[in-house]
Structure formats: structure tokens, C-alpha cells
Motif scaffolding. Structure first.
Motif, PDB file in Angstrom:
ATOM      1  N   ASN A  79       0.853  -1.181   0.000  1.00  0.00           N
ATOM      2  CA  ASN A  79       0.000   0.000   0.000  1.00  0.00           C
ATOM      3  C   ASN A  79       0.886   1.226   0.000  1.00  0.00           C
ATOM      4  O   ASN A  79       1.825   1.316   0.795  1.00  0.00           O
ATOM      5  CB  ASN A  79      -0.912   0.036   1.227  1.00  0.00           C
ATOM      6  CG  ASN A  79      -2.052  -0.951   1.130  1.00  0.00           C
ATOM      7  OD1 ASN A  79      -2.428  -1.393   0.051  1.00  0.00           O
ATOM      8  ND2 ASN A  79      -2.616  -1.300   2.263  1.00  0.00           N
ATOM      9  N   THR A  91      -4.793   6.194  -0.869  1.00  0.00           N
ATOM     10  CA  THR A  91      -4.003   4.986  -0.706  1.00  0.00           C
ATOM     11  C   THR A  91      -4.193   4.103  -1.925  1.00  0.00           C
ATOM     12  O   THR A  91      -5.321   3.886  -2.370  1.00  0.00           O
ATOM     13  CB  THR A  91      -4.409   4.225   0.570  1.00  0.00           C
ATOM     14  OG1 THR A  91      -4.216   5.089   1.691  1.00  0.00           O
ATOM     15  CG2 THR A  91      -3.566   2.983   0.767  1.00  0.00           C
ATOM     16  N   GLN A  93      -3.309   0.361  -3.575  1.00  0.00           N
ATOM     17  CA  GLN A  93      -2.819  -0.989  -3.341  1.00  0.00           C
ATOM     18  C   GLN A  93      -2.139  -1.455  -4.622  1.00  0.00           C
ATOM     19  O   GLN A  93      -2.739  -1.464  -5.695  1.00  0.00           O
ATOM     20  CB  GLN A  93      -3.949  -1.939  -2.972  1.00  0.00           C
ATOM     21  CG  GLN A  93      -3.434  -3.301  -2.589  1.00  0.00           C
ATOM     22  CD  GLN A  93      -4.542  -4.225  -2.131  1.00  0.00           C
ATOM     23  OE1 GLN A  93      -5.632  -4.225  -2.681  1.00  0.00           O
ATOM     24  NE2 GLN A  93      -4.250  -5.012  -1.120  1.00  0.00           N
ATOM     25  N   THR A 141       1.938  -5.525   2.357  1.00  0.00           N
ATOM     26  CA  THR A 141       0.680  -6.194   2.706  1.00  0.00           C
ATOM     27  C   THR A 141       0.690  -7.656   2.266  1.00  0.00           C
ATOM     28  O   THR A 141      -0.351  -8.217   1.952  1.00  0.00           O
ATOM     29  CB  THR A 141      -0.527  -5.454   2.079  1.00  0.00           C
ATOM     30  OG1 THR A 141      -0.361  -5.409   0.661  1.00  0.00           O
ATOM     31  CG2 THR A 141      -0.669  -4.054   2.638  1.00  0.00           C
TER      32      THR A 141
END
Length: 161
Positions: A79, A91, A93, A141
């Protein structure tokens, strides 16, 4: 007497050229943060701050990852939080491709260390940035926590040509 005058002018011109060369602005910003013990915990979120002054230009933004050959995956989920000068945070991903079966590691390497600069903005559409301070926050992540064999994570910003 004439030789001294032309030598002085030549020296003055040379000095002017050198001083001008020293003041050339770079069209590039890159900062990397070391990952403690090469073990990136999800709770460790490096922050990178950059001040943008040129609002006429458009920019390409890259994620920078440095890892060892012992890194176990072909990709890295991350992220990237971007806080603009107005304080708004977006944000993103990202699934960063680090290797393929046929080519191996995609970045440049020396011995067992590889560095990847992966563009996170569209190649055809560089982004405009407002004047002011931007803050980038990076968080891995992946399912593995901590993520082993990642040495550095960073951001690179360069003006589009």
C-alpha cells in the motif's frame, strides 16, 4: 597587455559557466528507507516527504524496492499512501512484479542484491503535482509478516520528458 585582457575575459567566462553548472536543478527525487534487519513488518511503515515547487511539469512516480536473492516471491503487495499539500490522503494498493519465470529478477542486481524501480503512475499519463509538501507512506501487505529479505523501500519521482 592585450593577452592579459583576453585571458581575464576567458577566465571570467569559464567561472560563469562553472557557477551556472553548479546551480542546475535536478529533475529527480529518490529516497529509500532501510528495513530493519531486512525483515519488513506490516507495522513498520516508512514515510518519505518531498517538497514540490515546479507545478508546470508532470511527473512519473516509482516504487523502489531493494531485496536479496533469497526473497521468496515474484511480487510484492504494497500500500502506498500519498498525502498531498492540502492534507488529503489517497491509498493505492499495488502488486509490484519483481520476477518472471523466464527472465528471473527484473531489476538490476549485483551479487545477491537486486533493486527494482517500478513505475506506479501511468506511462502515458504523467501526473501533475501541486506545489507543497507530499508525504508517502509505504506498507507491505503480503501474507508473510514480517516479510524477509527486503532491504530498502522507497519512492522515486522524476519529471516526465
Amino acid at each position: 597587455m592585450k593577452k592579459q585582457g583576453s585571458a581575464s575575459i576567458l577566465l571570467l567566462l569559464l567561472t560563469g559557466i562553472l557557477l551556472n553548472a553548479c546551480s542546475v536543478r535536478t529533475d529527480l527525487f529518490e529516497k529509500n528507507v532501510a528495513i530493519p534487519n531486512h525483515s519488513w513488518s506490516k507495522s513498520f511503515k516508512p514515510e518519505i516527504t518531498v517538497n514540490i515547487e515546479d507545478t508546470i511539469s508532470r511527473y512519473h512516480i516509482y516504487a523502489v524496492i531493494r531485496h536479496t536473492d533469497a526473497y521468496r516471491y515474484k511480487n510484492l503487495w504494497m500500500n502506498v499512501g500519498i498525502q498531498n499539500p492540502a492534507g488529503e490522503v489517497n491509498t493505492h494498493q499495488l502488486d509490484l512484479l519483481l520476477a518472471t519465470d523466464d527472465k528471473g529478477w527484473l531489476g538490476s542486481g549485483m551479487d545477491d542484491i537486486f533493486e527494482q524501480r517500478i513505475r506506479i503512475t501511468d506511462k502515458e499519463k504523467p501526473v501533475p503535482l501541486r506545489a507543497g509538501t507530499y508525504k508517502f507512506t509505504l506498507q507491505q501487505t503480503m501474507r508473510e509478516d514480517p516479510l524477509e529479505n527486503v532491504m530498502n523501500a522507497g519512492i522515486r519521482i522524476e519529471k516526465a520528458k
